[in-house]
Design an enzyme around this catalytic site. Structure first.
Site, PDB file in Angstrom:
ATOM      1  N   GLU A   1      28.134  18.124  39.750  1.00 34.22           N
ATOM      2  CA  GLU A   1      28.569  17.743  38.403  1.00 34.22           C
ATOM      3  C   GLU A   1      29.742  16.776  38.401  1.00 34.22           C
ATOM      4  O   GLU A   1      29.904  15.974  37.477  1.00 34.22           O
ATOM      5  CB  GLU A   1      28.935  18.995  37.590  1.00 34.22           C
TER       6      GLU A   1
ATOM      7  N   GLU B   1      23.483  27.137  39.330  1.00 29.95           N
ATOM      8  CA  GLU B   1      24.252  28.116  38.538  1.00 29.95           C
ATOM      9  C   GLU B   1      23.341  29.254  38.062  1.00 29.95           C
ATOM     10  O   GLU B   1      23.742  30.412  38.060  1.00 29.95           O
ATOM     11  CB  GLU B   1      24.935  27.410  37.365  1.00 29.95           C
TER      12      GLU B   1
END
Lengths: 260, 367
Positions: free
Chosen positions: A132, A111
């Site tokens: 995730e 990210e």
């Protein structure tokens, strides 16, 4: 020991995420990253930002899971909010940002990398992905929004829903990584690449406005984006670099840009 | 970079092109048939980890968690990488083989290592789709002699037959440990693959151990010189067991992908925090015993061979980058640099080995 080592070398601000072994980030590291971004913004000698991870094996494995496990939901909320704000700040900085993926780049590490403008990976340095979902959560530092913008909606959903990790070559094939450099002298090669965006041979102010026009323009209606583009262009028309660039073209000589 | 091939048969074409590219004389292997081999598993049940008692997975689709699939792919890549790397390392030894027997042994070792890489590539191509094809291709693209292989030992130079025998004694023996740990795998095609590989690997270690015994028996290679080759290879073998307190090893165990060396016979619960340390400790016990046996062949008035301390010259684990002597004492950085120059093979040592191994009796004949 700083969690983000910050140094400036000949116009390039080098950020090193420094939390061995996996360079996972905490609120404290994000604060330091935020501060370093501001420093680079205000430093008129800095034209390009380069982010890398400490060591050979990880760019970053994302948020520190132990920290998240111990934190209460309110802390987690503000932690994510601040991380989002930090990466937005990076993305909105009118200077080119390069992520040097020196190792595994997963979860929040990816990210961070996706908030950079160009991603360069070290060959066979590691894998990349947003796993995730395996923790029962989603990529919450912009991952669900930046990944589809880079690789397309369907592919992004599939990658995040499976949590699959990709080799750097596969990531390059889908547009998630721009270049793969050989491991030997990897960071030196990244710096060599970054130098092309520095004055005097490149109008770094124009590079920064190109970036801003793309990053912001792509998020707003087309007519507004064109208006934004015109405004940035006007800023550049008024810049000394544009005067130099146009003059050098007419004079048939190499321009000497100053980033102004 | 999309893979250049679609089927395993097409990968085989790349495999032969790789042999040519690294300068391997194919005629040495003309009678060898590269093929995929599977053994018979003693049980279809997963033996350990959080899926213990369930049926082993026959395909990647049956694997319930993406992280397990990713980790499995990684195990196959690392295993395959070592196999092709070792062939690249040993590719220059043909001309200096001490005897016809040794030449045949070298050819067999190299052919079987290639077959092991062939087997891992087959698993990658057949079970892992696009990702697997790409990784199988990359196995043939990295080069040990350009230091591109994934693990340190496999980027070291194997210059001579002393290197070869020490390498097969210690590095191939590490391979036995890795393969045996994978032989308990919940992914059935991998577990079945390792059984013939383990049988073949035992010849490789035997070649190393027997070669060293023949060298010591001949008495022409000074023991301090041989010791330097121990110093060169043994620390890299320790490194091959991975980091200490490894979370990757922990997860590999939880997921049932890689067990303990003695998983099928060890009734005690695994210490999941120290799996790599445990495997390394078994390895050290084994090579200590083998070294003691070698020492029994050395005349009384000569120095004995010793294993370098676990802290010496490590690149992985808690001692990585430490400045420890071969016997484990902490040294200053300057003293350490000097020490390394003294205890590792130097250019002069390599020249001496080249000279000594040109003599016909430098190694005792094979019994």
């Amino acid at each position: 020991m700083a969690l983000v080592d910050y140094q400036v070398e000949n116009g390039i601000a080098i950020f090193t995420l420094n939390n061995p072994p996996a360079n996972t980030y905490t609120y404290e590291m994000m604060r330091e990253l935020d501060e370093a971004i501001l420093q680079a913004r205000f430093d008129s000698t800095v034209h390009v930002l380069v982010l890398r991870g400490q060591g050979e094996r990880f760019f970053s494995a994302g948020a520190d899971i132990q920290m998240l496990q111990q934190a209460d939901p309110t802390f987690k909320y503000y932690f994510c909010l601040h991380a989002n704000e930090t990466l937005n700040r990076l993305e909105q900085t009118p200077k080119l940002v390069i992520a040097a993926l020196n190792g595994a780049t997963v979860g929040g590490g990816l990210e961070i990398a996706m908030a950079c403008d160009i991603r360069i990976a070290k060959k066979d340095g590691g894998r990349v992905g947003l796993p995730e979902v395996n923790l029962g959560v989603l990529p919450g530092t912009g991952g669900t929004q930046r990944l589809p913008r880079l690789v397309g909606k369907t592919r992004a959903i599939e990658l995040m829903a499976t949590g699959r990790l990709l080799s750097f070559e596969e990531a390059q094939e889908i547009g998630l990584i721009d270049y793969i450099f050989e491991p030997e002298d990897f960071f030196k090669q990244v710096l060599d690449y970054a130098r092309q965006f520095l004055p005097p041979y490149k109008a770094s102010k124009a590079v920064g406005r190109i970036k801003r026009a793309v990053c912001t323009g792509i998020e707003v209606p087309f007519s507004e984006a064109l208006a934004l583009e015109r405004e940035f262009q006007q800023q550049l028309f008024e810049s000394s670099d544009a005067a130099e660039g146009l003059a050098a073209y007419v004079d048939k000589r190499v321009p000497r840009f100053r980033g102004l | 970079m999309p893979a250049k091939f679609r089927t395993f048969d097409e990968w085989v074409d790349l495999f032969y092109a790789w042999q040519d590219d690294i300068g391997l004389e194919r005629s040495y292997f003309q009678d060898y048939r590269f093929e995929v081999k599977y053994g018979e598993l003693p049980t279809q049940e997963i033996l350990f980890g959080d899926f213990a008692g369930e049926r082993r997975w026959e395909s990647v689709r049956e694997i319930p968690d993406q992280r397990i699939r990713d980790a499995l792919l990684n195990y196959l890549v690392y295993q395959g990488d070592t196999e092709f790397a070792s062939v690249e390392q040993q590719r220059t030894l043909f001309a200096t083989a001490p005897s016809d027997y040794d030449l045949r042994a070298l050819c067999r070792v190299m052919a079987e290592e290639m077959r092991h890489g062939f087997q891992m590539s087959h698993l990658l191509v057949e079970y892992f789709g696009t990702s697997g094809r790409l990784e199988a291709q990359k196995l043939l693209e990295r080069r040990a002699f350009r230091k591109q292989r994934l693990l340190g030992s496999f980027n070291e130079e194997v210059d001579n037959w002393l290197d070869f025998f020490v390498y097969t004694q210690f590095i191939d023996r590490d391979g036995k440990y890795q393969l045996r740990m994978l032989s308990h795998s919940a992914f059935a095609p991998l577990a079945r693959s390792t059984l013939p590989m383990l049988k073949e690997e035992s010849f490789h270690l035997g070649t190393g151990n027997d070669g060293l015994r023949r060298i010591v028996r001949a008495g022409k290679i000074p023991i301090p010189l041989l010791q330097k080759y121990f110093n060169k290879w043994v620390p890299t073998a320790y490194d091959l067991f991975g980091t200490d307190e490894s979370s990757s090893a922990h997860w590999g165990y939880v997921w049932g992908l890689k067990g303990r060396f003695d998983e099928d016979t060890n009734p005690t619960p695994a210490d999941r925090e120290h799996l790599n340390e445990y495997a390394r400790s078994l390895f050290i016990a084994e090579i200590r015993d083998l070294t003691e046996r070698l020492n029994r062949l050395i005349p009384e008035d000569q120095p004995k061979l010793v294993l370098p301390d676990e802290k010496f010259h490590r690149r992985i684990g808690r001692y990585a980058g430490g400045t420890y002597s071969v016997s484990g004492e902490r040294l200053s950085p300057e003293a350490y640099a000097q020490h390394l120059a003294e205890v590792l093979p130097s250019e002069a040592d390599k020249a001496l080995v080249a000279e000594l191994t040109r003599q016909p009796d430098w190694i005792a004949p094979k019994n």
